[in-house]
Scaffold this active site. Structure first.
Site, PDB file in Angstrom:
ATOM      1  N   LEU A 215      -9.087  19.271 -39.166  1.00 52.41           N
ATOM      2  CA  LEU A 215      -8.186  18.409 -39.918  1.00 52.41           C
ATOM      3  C   LEU A 215      -6.770  18.819 -39.540  1.00 52.41           C
ATOM      4  O   LEU A 215      -6.511  19.981 -39.215  1.00 52.41           O
ATOM      5  CB  LEU A 215      -8.364  18.594 -41.431  1.00 52.41           C
ATOM      6  CG  LEU A 215      -9.642  18.061 -42.094  1.00 52.41           C
ATOM      7  CD1 LEU A 215      -9.636  18.436 -43.582  1.00 52.41           C
ATOM      8  CD2 LEU A 215      -9.759  16.567 -41.938  1.00 52.41           C
ATOM      9  N   ASP A 216      -5.840  17.867 -39.592  1.00 49.82           N
ATOM     10  CA  ASP A 216      -4.437  18.212 -39.369  1.00 49.82           C
ATOM     11  C   ASP A 216      -3.992  19.268 -40.377  1.00 49.82           C
ATOM     12  O   ASP A 216      -4.513  19.336 -41.500  1.00 49.82           O
ATOM     13  CB  ASP A 216      -3.547  16.980 -39.539  1.00 49.82           C
ATOM     14  CG  ASP A 216      -3.710  15.978 -38.421  1.00 49.82           C
ATOM     15  OD1 ASP A 216      -4.295  16.333 -37.388  1.00 49.82           O
ATOM     16  OD2 ASP A 216      -3.240  14.837 -38.597  1.00 49.82           O
ATOM     17  N   LYS A 217      -3.012  20.050 -40.002  1.00 47.03           N
ATOM     18  CA  LYS A 217      -2.472  21.070 -40.897  1.00 47.03           C
ATOM     19  C   LYS A 217      -2.044  20.469 -42.235  1.00 47.03           C
ATOM     20  O   LYS A 217      -2.302  21.042 -43.303  1.00 47.03           O
ATOM     21  CB  LYS A 217      -1.277  21.763 -40.229  1.00 47.03           C
ATOM     22  CG  LYS A 217      -0.585  22.800 -41.098  1.00 47.03           C
ATOM     23  CD  LYS A 217       0.583  23.433 -40.364  1.00 47.03           C
ATOM     24  CE  LYS A 217       1.305  24.445 -41.249  1.00 47.03           C
ATOM     25  NZ  LYS A 217       2.449  25.085 -40.526  1.00 47.03           N
TER      26      LYS A 217
ATOM     27  N   THR B  37      -3.068  17.672 -43.637  1.00 49.51           N
ATOM     28  CA  THR B  37      -4.110  16.892 -44.294  1.00 49.51           C
ATOM     29  C   THR B  37      -5.014  17.817 -45.088  1.00 49.51           C
ATOM     30  O   THR B  37      -5.428  18.870 -44.595  1.00 49.51           O
ATOM     31  CB  THR B  37      -4.949  16.115 -43.258  1.00 49.51           C
ATOM     32  OG1 THR B  37      -4.089  15.274 -42.500  1.00 49.51           O
ATOM     33  CG2 THR B  37      -6.005  15.266 -43.934  1.00 49.51           C
TER      34      THR B  37
END
Length: 326
Positions: free
Chosen positions: A143-145, A147
């Site tokens: 997951l994105d940082k 998110t």
């Protein structure tokens, strides 16, 4: 598997698979660079002959493997020891745990893997999630940082291979929630917009590129809205490109609230936490390595819960995509 040279026979279901994809499927921890070196030096052979990563396999072929220590390559620096605070944070984030799988509600702001200037990340803290096991847990997706939400972690090598294959073959179903600035012209739809990576000084970024970009598809539905000012979107990605949901929402003309990277006007005055990205991996349904399926839902993080309360959005709603078959 033995410490000495070993030989593995290609199974029927692996017929016609490229050699590099076979290794990614069965030995996900072996990096591509290491694989290429082992092929180049003849340490890995197919039917006794040198092979290339692009070669297609056939059922019954024999793949000779070097000892496990050669497969792993040089020992990397040890993982970062979790502080008592980090260990407590991770254990509090556990939504599900069994013998094969852990599912976390990843906090926003915690990177999943390291990178330039990123010393504190989940991959370096996974020893805190051993729960008495001799085997270190493994990441199987990202997951994105910025998110938050459901993140699946494998507890065994077999589970890691199974789950990696499930993500690659798109037998998973992930639903995200977001607040976006504005209201899409259509209240539901399918975004089919290829994305290409665009490296820059401010970190990884993508752009729409129908010519050179990778295929990227997202379904979206407006769950609720506040006039034309802000909307609550449910997002169902079919593909898993870098920053896909952030770039696709921006392409709709409705950037995700707090996402300055993809929306120059992605802020709303007076909304709590408006400078933090409002994107949350709400739920996942995925085949379980031990049989059946696993379904997990993650509560909203604090800044998004405050925004939900501010706008009067209900948090307890049915799956907006229950009727959608992708």
């Amino acid at each position: 598997m033995a410490d000495a040279t070993d030989t593995v026979t290609v199974a029927g279901e692996d017929g016609s698979v490229r050699l590099d994809r076979w290794f990614k499927r069965h030995y996900p921890a072996l990096g591509h660079g290491r694989l290429e070196k082992l092929l180049r030096t003849g340490r890995i052979r197919v039917d006794g002959k040198r092979a290339r990563s692009s070669d297609r396999l056939a059922p019954g072929q024999a793949i000779r493997l070097p000892p496990l220590d050669e497969m792993a390559g040089p020992t990397p620096p040890g993982p970062r020891q979790a502080s008592p605070g980090d260990e407590a944070m991770l254990r509090d984030a556990v939504l599900h745990r069994d013998d094969a799988v852990i599912v976390l509600n990843k906090p926003p702001g915690l990177a999943v893997q390291g990178g330039s200037g990123t010393e504190r990340h989940l991959d370096g803290l996974l020893d805190a999630l051993r729960f008495g096991s001799e085997v270190r847990p493994r990441l199987v997706h990202r997951l994105d940082k910025d998110t938050s939400g459901v993140l699946v972690i494998a507890r065994t090598p077999l589970a890691a291979a199974f789950l990696t294959r499930a993500f690659r073959e798109k037998t998973t179903r992930k639903v995200y929630w977001a607040i976006v600035v504005g209201l899409p012209k259509l209240r539901q739809g399918r975004i089919d917009l290829a994305l290409a990576k665009l490296p820059g000084r401010e970190g990884e970024r993508v752009r729409a590129d129908p010519e050179e970009g990778k295929h990227a598809v997202t379904y979206y539905r407006v769950v609720d809205s506040v006039g034309a000012e802000a909307s609550w979107l449910a997002l169902l990605p079919v593909t898993g490109r870098t920053h896909q949901l952030r770039a696709h929402c921006a392409a709709l003309g409705t950037p995700i609230l707090g996402d300055a990277k993809y929306g120059t006007a992605a802020h709303l005055a007076g909304v709590p936490g408006t400078k933090r990205v409002h994107l949350h991996a709400r739920s996942i349904s995925i085949p379980h390595p031990l049989g059946g399926s696993l379904q997990v839902t993650a509560p909203l993080p604090r800044h998004m819960r405050q925004s939900w309360e501010f706008f009067g959005f209900p948090e307890d709603v049915a799956d907006p995509f229950a009727d959608l078959r992708t």
